[in-house]
Motif scaffolding. Structure first.
Motif, PDB file in Angstrom:
ATOM      1  N   GLU A 217       0.807  -1.216   0.000  1.00  0.00           N
ATOM      2  CA  GLU A 217       0.000   0.000   0.000  1.00  0.00           C
ATOM      3  C   GLU A 217       0.841   1.267   0.000  1.00  0.00           C
ATOM      4  O   GLU A 217       0.377   2.312  -0.414  1.00  0.00           O
ATOM      5  CB  GLU A 217      -0.915   0.015   1.250  1.00  0.00           C
ATOM      6  CG  GLU A 217      -1.957  -1.089   1.241  1.00  0.00           C
ATOM      7  CD  GLU A 217      -2.977  -0.930   0.125  1.00  0.00           C
ATOM      8  OE1 GLU A 217      -3.100   0.195  -0.378  1.00  0.00           O
ATOM      9  OE2 GLU A 217      -3.618  -1.924  -0.241  1.00  0.00           O
ATOM     10  N   ASN A 218       2.049   1.174   0.505  1.00  0.00           N
ATOM     11  CA  ASN A 218       2.862   2.381   0.576  1.00  0.00           C
ATOM     12  C   ASN A 218       4.198   2.144  -0.113  1.00  0.00           C
ATOM     13  O   ASN A 218       4.460   1.081  -0.653  1.00  0.00           O
ATOM     14  CB  ASN A 218       3.079   2.800   2.038  1.00  0.00           C
ATOM     15  CG  ASN A 218       3.604   1.651   2.889  1.00  0.00           C
ATOM     16  OD1 ASN A 218       4.455   0.898   2.427  1.00  0.00           O
ATOM     17  ND2 ASN A 218       3.100   1.540   4.102  1.00  0.00           N
ATOM     18  N   GLU A 219       5.022   3.172  -0.084  1.00  0.00           N
ATOM     19  CA  GLU A 219       6.289   3.114  -0.803  1.00  0.00           C
ATOM     20  C   GLU A 219       7.423   2.595   0.075  1.00  0.00           C
ATOM     21  O   GLU A 219       8.558   2.489  -0.366  1.00  0.00           O
ATOM     22  CB  GLU A 219       6.641   4.510  -1.327  1.00  0.00           C
ATOM     23  CG  GLU A 219       5.598   5.036  -2.318  1.00  0.00           C
ATOM     24  CD  GLU A 219       5.832   6.498  -2.643  1.00  0.00           C
ATOM     25  OE1 GLU A 219       6.708   7.097  -2.011  1.00  0.00           O
ATOM     26  OE2 GLU A 219       5.128   7.037  -3.506  1.00  0.00           O
ATOM     27  N   LEU A 220       7.127   2.328   1.354  1.00  0.00           N
ATOM     28  CA  LEU A 220       8.152   1.825   2.253  1.00  0.00           C
ATOM     29  C   LEU A 220       8.129   0.303   2.262  1.00  0.00           C
ATOM     30  O   LEU A 220       7.107  -0.306   2.566  1.00  0.00           O
ATOM     31  CB  LEU A 220       7.917   2.373   3.669  1.00  0.00           C
ATOM     32  CG  LEU A 220       7.983   3.901   3.798  1.00  0.00           C
ATOM     33  CD1 LEU A 220       7.668   4.322   5.223  1.00  0.00           C
ATOM     34  CD2 LEU A 220       9.342   4.423   3.377  1.00  0.00           C
ATOM     35  N   LEU A 221       9.240  -0.304   1.923  1.00  0.00           N
ATOM     36  CA  LEU A 221       9.322  -1.754   1.829  1.00  0.00           C
ATOM     37  C   LEU A 221       9.835  -2.329   3.140  1.00  0.00           C
ATOM     38  O   LEU A 221      10.796  -1.825   3.731  1.00  0.00           O
ATOM     39  CB  LEU A 221      10.251  -2.145   0.679  1.00  0.00           C
ATOM     40  CG  LEU A 221       9.787  -1.675  -0.708  1.00  0.00           C
ATOM     41  CD1 LEU A 221      10.848  -2.003  -1.733  1.00  0.00           C
ATOM     42  CD2 LEU A 221       8.477  -2.312  -1.084  1.00  0.00           C
ATOM     43  N   ALA A 222       9.155  -3.388   3.604  1.00  0.00           N
ATOM     44  CA  ALA A 222       9.548  -4.029   4.853  1.00  0.00           C
ATOM     45  C   ALA A 222      10.886  -4.735   4.677  1.00  0.00           C
ATOM     46  O   ALA A 222      11.169  -5.303   3.618  1.00  0.00           O
ATOM     47  CB  ALA A 222       8.475  -5.023   5.289  1.00  0.00           C
ATOM     48  N   PRO A 223      11.736  -4.716   5.706  1.00  0.00           N
ATOM     49  CA  PRO A 223      13.028  -5.424   5.607  1.00  0.00           C
ATOM     50  C   PRO A 223      12.859  -6.910   5.346  1.00  0.00           C
ATOM     51  O   PRO A 223      13.695  -7.517   4.668  1.00  0.00           O
ATOM     52  CB  PRO A 223      13.673  -5.160   6.973  1.00  0.00           C
ATOM     53  CG  PRO A 223      13.022  -3.914   7.482  1.00  0.00           C
ATOM     54  CD  PRO A 223      11.618  -3.949   6.954  1.00  0.00           C
ATOM     55  N   LEU A 224      11.769  -7.502   5.856  1.00  0.00           N
ATOM     56  CA  LEU A 224      11.553  -8.932   5.621  1.00  0.00           C
ATOM     57  C   LEU A 224      11.318  -9.215   4.139  1.00  0.00           C
ATOM     58  O   LEU A 224      11.727 -10.258   3.629  1.00  0.00           O
ATOM     59  CB  LEU A 224      10.362  -9.416   6.449  1.00  0.00           C
ATOM     60  CG  LEU A 224      10.563  -9.413   7.974  1.00  0.00           C
ATOM     61  CD1 LEU A 224       9.296  -9.900   8.665  1.00  0.00           C
ATOM     62  CD2 LEU A 224      11.748 -10.285   8.359  1.00  0.00           C
TER      63      LEU A 224
END
Length: 629
Positions: A217-224
């Motif tokens: 949904e957003n532009e921030l990607l989870a480290p996992l």
């Protein structure tokens, strides 16, 4: 008494006495010690005492020996007691040695059995340690298996999952070392088990990663998610499927954001106004859309770089380009439809050129980020359409400025109003093009679109005029065109061609002016005679007699006083001072050349002129200086 014996004894005594006298008691330690001991008991130095000294010394020596003997008797008694003790001890030790030897012989078998049992115990302990170590290094614990499989298929992935997956990979790699150590069967069994666990883990990781990419949904990607892409890299098919899923999700989000920016606002930079509010302003409308793309695409590129930053593939740059092309593909249709609509509306050529420069600028930037993509192809198509629309509009405005019929010049021979209108249009467009990129190509094309039809109309209009009027009119038009083009760069070749055309008209005007001067100064007959091939002296030829020559020089002097009287009236209508000056100078140079030929002929003795200096008041050089000054 025998005298010889007495004398012999005396000599010996004398020698001893001398020896005693010569000896130094302080150097004889034995003597000093004896004297010191003597002083302890010889206290009364009398004659009687000296006589009894020997016996006293002997008694003292005897007493000392008796004391020593008594003490030594006690020592001997003690030594005898020690000897008896040592004999008893030796007997006891011998008895103990015999008993120990007997005991050692009896326990030897027991010691051997104990040693064997201890070695067997160490061996079993070592085997147990090896087994425990093998289980620890080549098997997963129950808790690790639970983490790897998860409580359900939809269970989320955690950091512990990646730790266990790394351990599975490590065990799989260590099996090769185990095979090299000679345990091929065991290593193959463990490797097969780890392979099954790896496949199950990758399958679960693939489903989770695909789900995460699908619902991002957003532009921030989870480290996992970044770790997951690194793990899936070893499975190219799964890796590509996940990347395609991510591109599809981001394409949908990017298109939605673009449509929102167009219709609702909330574009980059914090602007809340919709971009389509400025649809009436083509330049701003197109510029805002392209600026939005210019800001959005690098964000998508950064997201992809973050997504695959843990991957080690060498072709990651190609993957990023392909992914960016897939993500931005959805922007092509809404962008193209709106820009094509702008290019279809009626607008000045300067507006179309501004739109063209905007598209060209952003197309160059975006092509560097997303090369060989549908978006760059769309921008190339839009750029070509914009360039065609600009050229078409510029040609239409040029034809409108020229009008349906060529305007004839007035009596003042100034350029027609259509010339000023077209040059004004050209100046307006070139002022915009002079600050654009690739301006050389654009400026040359713009000049060709405007100047070529303008020159064609000017030449067509001038062709209906008399020769002198045509030359003056063309020179005035050339001057105005050159003045406009000289303000801009890259116009050297065009100015050279215009100057060549102007020089041709100057030659024509100079020829007409020179012919007029020759006729008004009655130089025609003289020039004809000078150019003829008649034999004989010039003074005998009618029209070349001294009186006729003098009459010509007098008229020439009157011309020098007021040279403007004999100039063509059209010369004053030239707008360029340079053109007027050049025309006069060249025509005057023709008169000066004829005058010099006449002057040289009259001063030639073979022409039989008497006192030729009286016929001329000036030399040819003085005349030419007076004409051109």
């Amino acid at each position: 008494m025998n005298t010889s014996n007495v004398s012999g004894g005396s000599s010996i005594l004398i020698q001893r006495v001398d020896k005693l006298l010569e000896s130094r008691l302080e150097n004889d330690k034995d003597t000093l010690e004896a004297l010191k001991e003597l002083s302890t008991f010889f206290t009364d130095n009398t004659l009687n005492a000296r006589r009894n000294l020997r016996s006293k010394i002997e008694r003292r020596s005897l007493h000392i020996n008796e004391d020593f003997l008594s003490a030594f008797r006690e020592v001997k008694s003690a030594l005898d007691g020690i000897y008896d003790d040592v004999v008893a001890m030796n007997s006891s030790v011998q008895t103990m040695t015999n008993q120990l030897q007997t005991t050692k012989t009896q326990t030897l078998q027991l010691i051997d059995q104990t040693t064997k049992l201890q070695n067997e115990s160490k061996k079993l302990s070592m085997q147990q340690d090896v087994a425990n170590t093998f289980i620890k290094n080549f098997q997963l614990t129950s808790s690790e298996l639970a983490i790897l499989h998860g409580p359900s298929r939809e269970a989320p992935i955690t950091n512990e999952f990646f730790a266990v997956a790394d351990r599975v990979q490590e065990i799989h790699s260590n099996c090769r070392i185990l095979m090299q150590s000679g345990y091929q069967t065991l290593a193959l069994d463990v490797m097969q088990r780890m392979t099954l666990l790896q496949e199950a883990a990758l399958e679960r990781l693939y489903r989770w990663t695909q789900s995460q990419c699908r619902h991002i949904e957003n532009e921030l990607l989870a480290p996992l998610l970044i770790k997951a892409m690194s793990k899936l890299e070893d499975r190219p098919v799964l890796y590509k499927y996940v990347l395609d899923e991510y591109c599809t999700a981001r394409r949908s989000i990017l298109v939605g954001s673009f449509i929102d920016a167009l219709t609702l606002g909330h574009a980059f930079g914090g602007s809340s106004n919709p971009i389509e509010m400025h649809a009436h302003d083509p330049k701003r409308y197109v510029g805002d859309m392209l600026a939005w793309l210019h800001q959005a695409i690098p964000v998508e590129k950064e997201n992809i770089l973050t997504l695959v930053k843990a991957c080690d593939k060498t072709d990651v740059s190609d993957q990023i380009k392909t992914a960016l092309g897939n993500i931005t593909e959805g922007l092509c249709h809404p962008l193209k439809s709106r820009v094509e609509h702008i290019l279809a509306v009626e607008a000045p050529a300067t507006v179309f050129y501004s739109v063209t420069t905007l598209i060209r600028f952003y197309q160059a930037i975006i092509t560097q980020v997303v090369p060989d993509s549908m978006l760059t192809t769309t921008l190339n198509d839009l750029l070509e359409q914009s360039e065609r629309s600009f050229v078409t509009r510029l040609q239409r405005e040029t034809r409108a400025a020229l009008g349906d019929r060529a305007e004839p010049p007035g009596t003042d021979l100034v350029p027609a109003p259509s010339v000023s209108r077209l040059l004004s249009l050209l100046n307006e467009v070139l002022s915009v093009a002079s600050i654009a990129e690739e301006r050389e190509k654009d400026m040359l094309q713009i000049v060709s679109c405007v100047i070529d039809p303008l020159l064609q109309e000017v030449n067509e209009t001038a062709s209906r005029l008399p020769t002198v009027d045509m030359a003056v009119y063309l020179l005035n038009c050339m001057h105005q065109i050159q003045s406009t083009l000289a303000l801009y760069e890259y116009m050297d070749q065009r100015l050279e061609r215009l100057q060549a055309q102007a020089d041709a008209q100057l030659d024509t005007l100079t020829s007409e002016q020179a012919s007029s001067l020759v006729a008004n100064l009655n130089l025609g007959p003289i020039y004809t005679i000078l150019q003829g091939r008649e034999q004989g002296p010039l003074s005998l030829i009618p029209g070349m007699d001294p009186l006729s020559v003098k009459e010509f020089t007098n008229k020439l002097e009157a011309f020098l006083v007021m040279p403007d009287i004999l100039l063509l009236p059209q010369i004053s209508l030239l707008q360029s001072n340079t053109h007027r000056t050049v025309t006069q100078r060249r025509s005057f140079e023709v008169i000066g050349a004829i005058y010099k030929q006449l002057y040289d002929g009259c001063h030639d003795p073979k022409n039989n002129y008497q006192n030729p200096n009286s016929l001329f008041t000036r030399t040819p050089e003085e005349l030419l200086k007076a004409l051109v000054s």
